[in-house]
Design a protein around this motif. Structure first.
Motif, PDB file in Angstrom:
ATOM      1  N   ALA A  65       0.842  -1.048  -0.246  1.00 14.71           N
ATOM      2  CA  ALA A  65       0.034   0.094  -0.075  1.00 14.71           C
ATOM      3  C   ALA A  65       0.918   1.362   0.007  1.00 14.71           C
ATOM      4  CB  ALA A  65      -0.816   0.007   1.138  1.00 14.71           C
ATOM      5  N   THR A  66       1.898   1.033   0.576  1.00 13.55           N
ATOM      6  CA  THR A  66       2.891   2.419   0.632  1.00 13.55           C
ATOM      7  C   THR A  66       3.835   2.585  -0.444  1.00 13.55           C
ATOM      8  OG1 THR A  66       4.513   1.265   1.894  1.00 13.55           O
ATOM      9  CG2 THR A  66       2.789   2.443   3.215  1.00 13.55           C
ATOM     10  N   ALA A  67       3.835   1.508  -1.277  1.00 11.20           N
ATOM     11  CA  ALA A  67       4.766   1.466  -2.360  1.00 11.20           C
ATOM     12  C   ALA A  67       4.545   2.328  -3.480  1.00 11.20           C
ATOM     13  CB  ALA A  67       4.803  -0.149  -3.191  1.00 11.20           C
ATOM     14  N   SER A  68       3.392   2.770  -3.755  1.00 12.96           N
ATOM     15  CA  SER A  68       2.977   3.923  -4.798  1.00 12.96           C
ATOM     16  C   SER A  68       3.363   5.231  -4.202  1.00 12.96           C
ATOM     17  CB  SER A  68       1.592   3.971  -5.004  1.00 12.96           C
ATOM     18  OG  SER A  68       0.955   4.988  -5.005  1.00 12.96           O
ATOM     19  N   LEU A  69       3.375   5.522  -2.783  1.00 12.55           N
ATOM     20  CA  LEU A  69       3.827   6.649  -2.281  1.00 12.55           C
ATOM     21  C   LEU A  69       5.436   6.629  -2.299  1.00 12.55           C
ATOM     22  CD1 LEU A  69       3.402   9.345  -0.384  1.00 12.55           C
ATOM     23  CD2 LEU A  69       3.821   7.760   1.674  1.00 12.55           C
TER      24      LEU A  69
END
Length: 101
Positions: A65-69
């Protein structure tokens, strides 16, 4: 990106292996090596030895979920010196820690 073993970031990281900034080159090289090791048979065995399935599933979902950030921050700040990028990186880590708490 290497810390979360995001294979989708490999092409971005490889694009900076010849960057004029030595720190960028070395950081990308280390991140690539970690991602490749984490995905190797030895890396998978090591991971299995230190995590339980429910823990791994929860952490894995959060990291995805944080990869895109992480990718967004990397793309935005790659044209700037490393020092100004550091606060954004630390802020992203703080947000990740809040999610884990």
């Amino acid at each position: 990106m290497g810390a979360i073993s995001l294979t989708a970031s490999l092409s971005v990281l490889k694009g900076y292996l010849n960057d004029s900034n030595r720190t960028v080159r070395e950081t990308c090289d280390i991140a690539i090596a970690k991602i490749e090791w984490d995905r190797s048979e030895e890396g998978q065995r090591h991971l299995a030895s230190i995590t339980t399935e429910p823990q791994f599933a929860a952490v894995s979902a959060l990291l995805r979920a944080t990869a895109s950030l992480t990718l967004t921050i990397f793309r935005i700040y790659t044209s700037v010196d490393l020092h100004p990028r550091l606060p954004a990186s630390l802020q992203a880590r703080g947000e990740l820690r809040q999610c884990l708490a």
